[in-house]
Enzyme design. Structure first.
Site, PDB file in Angstrom:
ATOM      1  N   SER A   1     113.626  83.819  28.113  1.00  0.00           N
ATOM      2  CA  SER A   1     112.605  84.048  27.236  1.00  0.00           C
ATOM      3  C   SER A   1     112.007  85.715  27.723  1.00  0.00           C
ATOM      4  O   SER A   1     112.717  86.017  28.812  1.00  0.00           O
ATOM      5  CB  SER A   1     111.371  83.039  27.650  1.00  0.00           C
TER       6      SER A   1
ATOM      7  N   ASP B   1      93.326  88.519  35.884  1.00  0.00           N
ATOM      8  CA  ASP B   1      92.677  89.522  36.844  1.00  0.00           C
ATOM      9  C   ASP B   1      91.338  89.982  36.457  1.00  0.00           C
ATOM     10  O   ASP B   1      91.121  90.250  35.054  1.00  0.00           O
ATOM     11  CB  ASP B   1      93.440  90.468  37.150  1.00  0.00           C
TER      12      ASP B   1
ATOM     13  N   PHE C   1     103.167  97.211  41.397  1.00  0.00           N
ATOM     14  CA  PHE C   1     102.913  95.931  40.986  1.00  0.00           C
ATOM     15  C   PHE C   1     103.138  94.704  42.102  1.00  0.00           C
ATOM     16  O   PHE C   1     102.233  93.714  42.236  1.00  0.00           O
ATOM     17  CB  PHE C   1     104.011  95.508  39.819  1.00  0.00           C
TER      18      PHE C   1
ATOM     19  N   HIS D   1     112.686  83.679  32.800  1.00  0.00           N
ATOM     20  CA  HIS D   1     111.604  84.544  32.007  1.00  0.00           C
ATOM     21  C   HIS D   1     111.876  85.896  32.367  1.00  0.00           C
ATOM     22  O   HIS D   1     111.483  86.239  33.652  1.00  0.00           O
ATOM     23  CB  HIS D   1     110.363  83.785  32.340  1.00  0.00           C
TER      24      HIS D   1
HETATM   25  P1  FAD Z   1      95.222  80.492  39.402  1.00  0.00           P
HETATM   26  O1  FAD Z   1      96.292  80.220  39.896  1.00  0.00           O
HETATM   27  O2  FAD Z   1      94.256  79.533  38.745  1.00  0.00           O
HETATM   28  O3  FAD Z   1      94.411  81.032  40.675  1.00  0.00           O
HETATM   29  C1  FAD Z   1      95.002  81.796  41.483  1.00  0.00           C
HETATM   30  C2  FAD Z   1      95.332  81.481  42.895  1.00  0.00           C
HETATM   31  O4  FAD Z   1      93.997  81.278  43.514  1.00  0.00           O
HETATM   32  C3  FAD Z   1      95.963  79.956  42.674  1.00  0.00           C
HETATM   33  O5  FAD Z   1      97.100  80.072  42.985  1.00  0.00           O
HETATM   34  C4  FAD Z   1      94.952  79.194  43.969  1.00  0.00           C
HETATM   35  O6  FAD Z   1      95.714  79.344  45.078  1.00  0.00           O
HETATM   36  C5  FAD Z   1      93.904  80.097  44.173  1.00  0.00           C
HETATM   37  N1  FAD Z   1      92.777  79.625  43.537  1.00  0.00           N
HETATM   38  C6  FAD Z   1      92.032  79.734  42.250  1.00  0.00           C
HETATM   39  N2  FAD Z   1      90.933  79.130  41.839  1.00  0.00           N
HETATM   40  C7  FAD Z   1      90.995  78.104  42.697  1.00  0.00           C
HETATM   41  C8  FAD Z   1      90.134  76.795  43.053  1.00  0.00           C
HETATM   42  N3  FAD Z   1      89.059  76.731  42.307  1.00  0.00           N
HETATM   43  N4  FAD Z   1      90.415  76.079  44.077  1.00  0.00           N
HETATM   44  C9  FAD Z   1      91.566  76.319  45.073  1.00  0.00           C
HETATM   45  N5  FAD Z   1      92.423  77.439  44.765  1.00  0.00           N
HETATM   46  C10 FAD Z   1      91.963  78.320  43.772  1.00  0.00           C
HETATM   47  N6  FAD Z   1      96.909  88.527  34.132  1.00  0.00           N
HETATM   48  C11 FAD Z   1      96.288  89.234  32.987  1.00  0.00           C
HETATM   49  O7  FAD Z   1      95.201  89.607  33.136  1.00  0.00           O
HETATM   50  N7  FAD Z   1      96.682  89.121  31.782  1.00  0.00           N
HETATM   51  C12 FAD Z   1      98.027  88.432  31.628  1.00  0.00           C
HETATM   52  O8  FAD Z   1      98.583  88.364  30.545  1.00  0.00           O
HETATM   53  C13 FAD Z   1      98.837  88.100  32.664  1.00  0.00           C
HETATM   54  N8  FAD Z   1      99.922  87.291  32.555  1.00  0.00           N
HETATM   55  C14 FAD Z   1     100.378  86.676  33.590  1.00  0.00           C
HETATM   56  C15 FAD Z   1     101.714  85.893  33.325  1.00  0.00           C
HETATM   57  C16 FAD Z   1     102.503  85.146  34.569  1.00  0.00           C
HETATM   58  C17 FAD Z   1     103.601  84.488  34.348  1.00  0.00           C
HETATM   59  C18 FAD Z   1     101.748  85.558  35.718  1.00  0.00           C
HETATM   60  C19 FAD Z   1     102.346  84.817  36.915  1.00  0.00           C
HETATM   61  C20 FAD Z   1     100.648  86.132  35.862  1.00  0.00           C
HETATM   62  C21 FAD Z   1      99.982  86.761  34.993  1.00  0.00           C
HETATM   63  N9  FAD Z   1      98.784  87.334  35.163  1.00  0.00           N
HETATM   64  C22 FAD Z   1      98.127  87.929  33.886  1.00  0.00           C
HETATM   65  C23 FAD Z   1      98.326  87.619  36.625  1.00  0.00           C
HETATM   66  C24 FAD Z   1      97.166  86.542  36.835  1.00  0.00           C
HETATM   67  O9  FAD Z   1      96.010  86.815  35.806  1.00  0.00           O
HETATM   68  C25 FAD Z   1      96.721  86.771  38.001  1.00  0.00           C
HETATM   69  O10 FAD Z   1      97.741  86.491  39.067  1.00  0.00           O
HETATM   70  C26 FAD Z   1      95.589  86.189  38.503  1.00  0.00           C
HETATM   71  O11 FAD Z   1      94.848  86.742  39.828  1.00  0.00           O
HETATM   72  C27 FAD Z   1      95.538  84.525  38.612  1.00  0.00           C
HETATM   73  O12 FAD Z   1      95.718  83.988  37.387  1.00  0.00           O
HETATM   74  P2  FAD Z   1      96.235  82.413  37.556  1.00  0.00           P
HETATM   75  O13 FAD Z   1      95.882  81.879  36.256  1.00  0.00           O
HETATM   76  O14 FAD Z   1      97.612  82.325  37.957  1.00  0.00           O
HETATM   77  O15 FAD Z   1      95.336  82.014  38.522  1.00  0.00           O
END
Ligand code: FAD
Length: 288
Positions: free
Chosen positions: A7, A101, A210, A259
């Site tokens: 993908s 982010d 990055f 991916h």
């Molecule tokens: P989460 O996994 O929810 O949180 C990040 C980390 O913080 C977790 O791994 C966990 O350890 C900790 N954490 C957070 N909240 C809690 C809680 N309540 N309790 C305990 N631990 C917690 N960013 C963009 O802005 N746009 C995009 O399109 C984008 N695409 C992405 C695609 C992929 C495949 C990946 C891996 C990342 C992408 N990102 C994108 C980056 C991402 O938004 C950032 O890494 C962001 O800081 C974390 O988002 P997440 O949903 O993975 O967070």
């Protein structure tokens, strides 16, 4: 070597030239029959409308299964779910659900008043909407905000248990990093697919930036190799070789889905895909 399912990730273009580049990228990579392609959502929610327009256009005109990224940043719950319903109305059923982010310059993620507090809340709400195939992010080198590696994996399990069907990892530089992470996920009771995110590095300076931003560790030997290859004008060769070797090792270890982070540049991704046997599928109507 078994042919992996592949993908591709794209980002939404911000001007006409970038739009043509994205379309060229799609045209080069579509013949490789990707399982799906995904379109990012700008940091700070900045490309909301563009992401919607690109996923709608790709779904309608490319015939590719297209996933939209969606984050919790800078929007109320209602606004976020309205965007998801817009994806659905455009025929898009795949969402990469992320906390996201913060906008440039902000210190860290802050919940929008009325917005989702974290990715688990977003995934639960999307699951309740129904009919979405939800993917989430995972971090083999540990997310910078996680207390420790185990806490990060426990949180990933909560995201998957909340209704996601698979995780896509952040990029990493060594096969072992992914394999250790996959083992730890299995040990934590995760039984859904963890798909490695592969980054064919075209611009070393950008890749370093990055990596620093997302917590991906850069082994000294990788740094040295890219610095030297840059001086010799052989960065592309190095990137293709390293990436091909890593993908091939992953496949040997039973990985069947990859991916690719394309950054809307198709050449290195295409070359690596070809090298691991993901070649264009011959169509009968084209050879008859
Ligand atoms: P989460 O996994 O929810 O949180 C990040 C980390 O913080 C977790 O791994 C966990 O350890 C900790 N954490 C957070 N909240 C809690 C809680 N309540 N309790 C305990 N631990 C917690 N960013 C963009 O802005 N746009 C995009 O399109 C984008 N695409 C992405 C695609 C992929 C495949 C990946 C891996 C990342 C992408 N990102 C994108 C980056 C991402 O938004 C950032 O890494 C962001 O800081 C974390 O988002 P997440 O949903 O993975 O967070």
């Amino acid at each position: 070597m078994p042919r992996p399912e592949i993908s591709f990730e794209f980002f939404p273009p911000k001007n006409i030239e970038a739009t043509f580049r994205l379309w060229d990228t799609v045209n080069v990579l579509a013949p490789l029959s990707p399982r799906f392609v995904s379109v990012t959502y700008g940091a700070g929610g900045t490309t909301r409308d563009l992401t919607r327009d690109v996923v709608a256009t790709l779904t309608k005109h490319s015939g590719l299964r297209t996933a939209a990224h969606l984050t919790c940043v800078e929007a109320t719950k209602d606004e976020t779910l309205e965007i998801a319903r817009g994806f659905k109305a455009a025929g898009v059923r795949d969402i990469v659900a992320l906390r996201g982010d913060p906008p440039k310059g902000a210190a860290g993620f802050t919940q929008h008043p009325g917005g989702f507090a974290n990715s688990v809340e977003l995934i639960e709400a999307l699951s309740a909407e129904g009919n979405f195939d939800i993917r989430v992010g995972a971090y083999p080198d540990k997310h910078p905000e996680a207390a420790d590696a185990q806490a990060d994996i426990d949180w990933l399990k909560r995201k998957l248990d909340a209704g996601a069907s698979e995780a896509i990892t952040q990029f990493f530089f060594e096969t072992e990093t992914f394999l250790r992470f996959r083992d730890a996920c299995v040990k934590a009771g995760i039984d859904k697919p963890i798909v490695p995110g592969i980054f064919p590095v075209e611009n070393w300076k950008g890749a370093r930036r990055f990596a620093e931003g997302c917590g991906t560790k850069i082994p000294a030997w990788v740094c040295d190799a890219f610095e030297k290859a840059g001086r010799d004008g052989r960065s592309d060769l190095l990137a293709t070789a390293l990436c091909t070797e890593m993908c091939s090792d992953l496949i040997d270890e039973g990985v069947d889905k990859l991916h690719f982070y394309t950054l809307n540049r198709p050449e290195l991704t295409r070359d690596v895909c070809h090298a691991i046997g993901a070649t264009p599928e011959a169509r009968l109507e084209k050879v008859a």
